[in-house]
Design an enzyme around this catalytic site. Structure first.
Site, short mmCIF file in Angstrom:
data_model
loop_
_atom_site.label_atom_id
_atom_site.label_comp_id
_atom_site.label_asym_id
_atom_site.label_seq_id
_atom_site.Cartn_x
_atom_site.Cartn_y
_atom_site.Cartn_z
N ASP A 189 -11.34 -8.58 6.29
CA ASP A 189 -12.68 -8.59 5.71
C ASP A 189 -13.24 -10.01 5.64
O ASP A 189 -14.45 -10.22 5.85
CB ASP A 189 -12.65 -7.99 4.30
N TYR A 223 0.80 -1.22 0.00
CA TYR A 223 0.00 0.00 0.00
C TYR A 223 0.83 1.27 0.00
O TYR A 223 0.28 2.37 -0.02
CB TYR A 223 -0.96 0.00 1.20
#
Length: 338
Positions: free
Chosen positions: A234, A124
C-alpha cells in the site's frame, strides 16, 4: 489460444469496472471467454452465502479468475472473502506492482516496484487469538514456516529472472522477532545463493518504509512476509498515486486470482465515474500469466497513452469522463495498434 476464465464482477463499483475491463480484453482478440460467478454482498443477497460453493467450483474448474472488489459485511462473524479464497486455493504469492502513470497527483515519476508478499501464513493466520477474562491482555501467534518462506522467496527470484529484474530486497524484522522473522530472513539468504545473477539485499521493515519515501528508486523487487507485505504494497501504491492504480495477483500452484486492490466504493457505485485502471492492470497481469505478454503490454501502453492525453478520463484523475468513456479511449488505442 482458447481459454475460459472465471469472472466475479463483485460489489459496489465492481460490475461497472468489470464491464469496462472485459471490453478492453475483448478488443485484444485474446480468445478468452468468460463464465460469471457471484461473491460478496451480491452473493449473500442472491444465494445466502458470501462465497457460494458454485463460485469456488468455477475457479477450480478454470484455474484463473478475474475478480472485482468484494464487500465483507462488518460484524456478524463474517470471514474475509479474500482471505478465504487465498487459503482455499493456497494462493501463497501476492504480487503487487506499483508503476507510475502520467496524469496522476503522485509525488514521484518513473516508479516501477513489485512487492511479492507471502499470502497464507505469518500474522494473518490469526492463530491463538486470546483475550484475558479481564480484557487487559490480548495475544495472537505469528507463525512462519520454512516451506512457506522458501516458496515465496523462490517465487520472487524466479519472477525477477523471467521479467529481467536485477535486484531483490528481502524485508524483515529479525532484529526483534528473532524466530518468526529470523526464519524468513535465513531462508531468503539460503535461496538467494542459488541466483547469482540477481543482486540480493536485506532491509529491516521500518528502514524500508523510510527508504521508500526518501529514495524509492533503489528498489526493484521486494519480498516479505504477510503483514509487512500488506503494509509495504500500500505504501508503494501511494508512491504512484494510490490504490486506483494498484492491481494484485494471488497465485498458487493450482489457481490464480487477479483483482483490483481497492474496495467496492459504494458511495460512487452506479454513477459511472469509477476509474477502471486497477482492474485493467490486473487483467494485464493475468494476460502475462496466460503467456500473452505482448497483449498485456498493449493494455498498459494504451492506459499510459490515454492518461497522458487526458482523453475522456475519470474525475479522480482530473478528467470529466466516465468509466465508459475511459474504456472507450483505451479500446480505441488498442484497436489502433492491432
Amino acid at each position: 489460444m482458447s481459454k475460459t476464465i472465471a469472472v466475479i464482477p463483485g460489489d459496489g463499483i465492481g460490475p461497472e469496472i468489470m464491464n469496462a475491463t472485459l471490453r478492453v480484453i475483448d478488443a485484444l482478440d485474446c480468445g478468452l471467454s468468460y463464465e460469471f460467478a457471484d461473491a460478496g454482498v451480491v452473493a449473500l443477497e442472491k444465494h445466502g452465502d458470501l462465497l457460494p460453493q458454485a463460485t469456488i467450483d468455477l475457479i477450480a474448474k478454470h484455474t484463473v479468475a478475474l475478480k472485482g472488489p468484494l464487500t465483507t459485511p462488518i460484524g456478524g462473524g463474517f470471514t474475509s472473502i479474500n482471505v478465504t479464497l487465498r487459503r482455499h486455493f493456497d494462493l501463497y504469492a501476492n504480487v503487487r506492482p506499483a508503476i507510475s502513470f502520467p496524469g496522476t497527483k503522485a509525488r514521484y515519476e518513473n516508479i516501477d516496484i513489485i512487492t511479492v508478499r507471502e499470502n497464507t501464513e505469518g500474522a494473518y493466520l490469526a492463530e491463538g487469538q486470546t483475550l484475558s477474562e479481564d480484557g487487559q491482555v490480548a495475544q495472537s501467534i505469528i507463525r512462519n514456516t520454512r516451506k512457506g518462506s522458501e516458496r515465496i522467496v523462490r517465487y520472487a527470484f524466479e519472477m525477477a529472472r523471467s521479467k529481467g529484474r536485477k535486484k531483490i530486497t528481502a524485508v524483515h524484522k529479525a532484529n526483534i522477532m528473532k524466530t518468526s522473522s529470523g526464519l524468513f530472513l535465513n531462508v531468503a539468504r539460503e535461496v538467494a545463493k542459488e541466483y547469482a545473477d540477481i543482486e540480493f539485499n536485506e532491509m529491516i521493515v521500518d528502514n524500508t518504509c523510510m527508504q521508500l519515501v526518501m529514495n524509492p528508486y533503489q528498489f526493484d523487487v521486494i519480498v516479505t512476509t504477510n503483514l509487512f507485505g500488506d503494509i509495504l504494497s500500500d505504501l508503494c501504491a501511494g508512491l504512484v498515486g494510490g490504490l486506483g492504480l494498484a492491481p494484485g495477483a494471488n497465485i498458487g500452484k493450482g489457481a490464480a486470482i487477479f483483482e483490483a486492490v481497492h474496495g467496492s466504493a459504494p458511495d460512487i457505485a452506479g454513477k459511472n465515474i469509477a476509474n477502471p485502471c486497477a482492474l485493467l492492470l490486473a487483467a494485464a497481469d493475468m494476460l502475462d500469466h496466460l503467456d500473452m505478454v505482448a497483449k498485456g503490454a498493449r493494455v498498459r501502453q494504451a492506459i499510459r497513452d490515454t492518461m497522458e492525453a487526458r482523453d475522456r478520463v475519470t474525475p479522480d484523475i482530473g478528467g470529466t469522463g466516465s468509466t465508459e468513456t475511459f474504456a472507450d479511449a483505451i479500446v480505441e488505442r488498442i484497436r489502433a495498434t492491432a
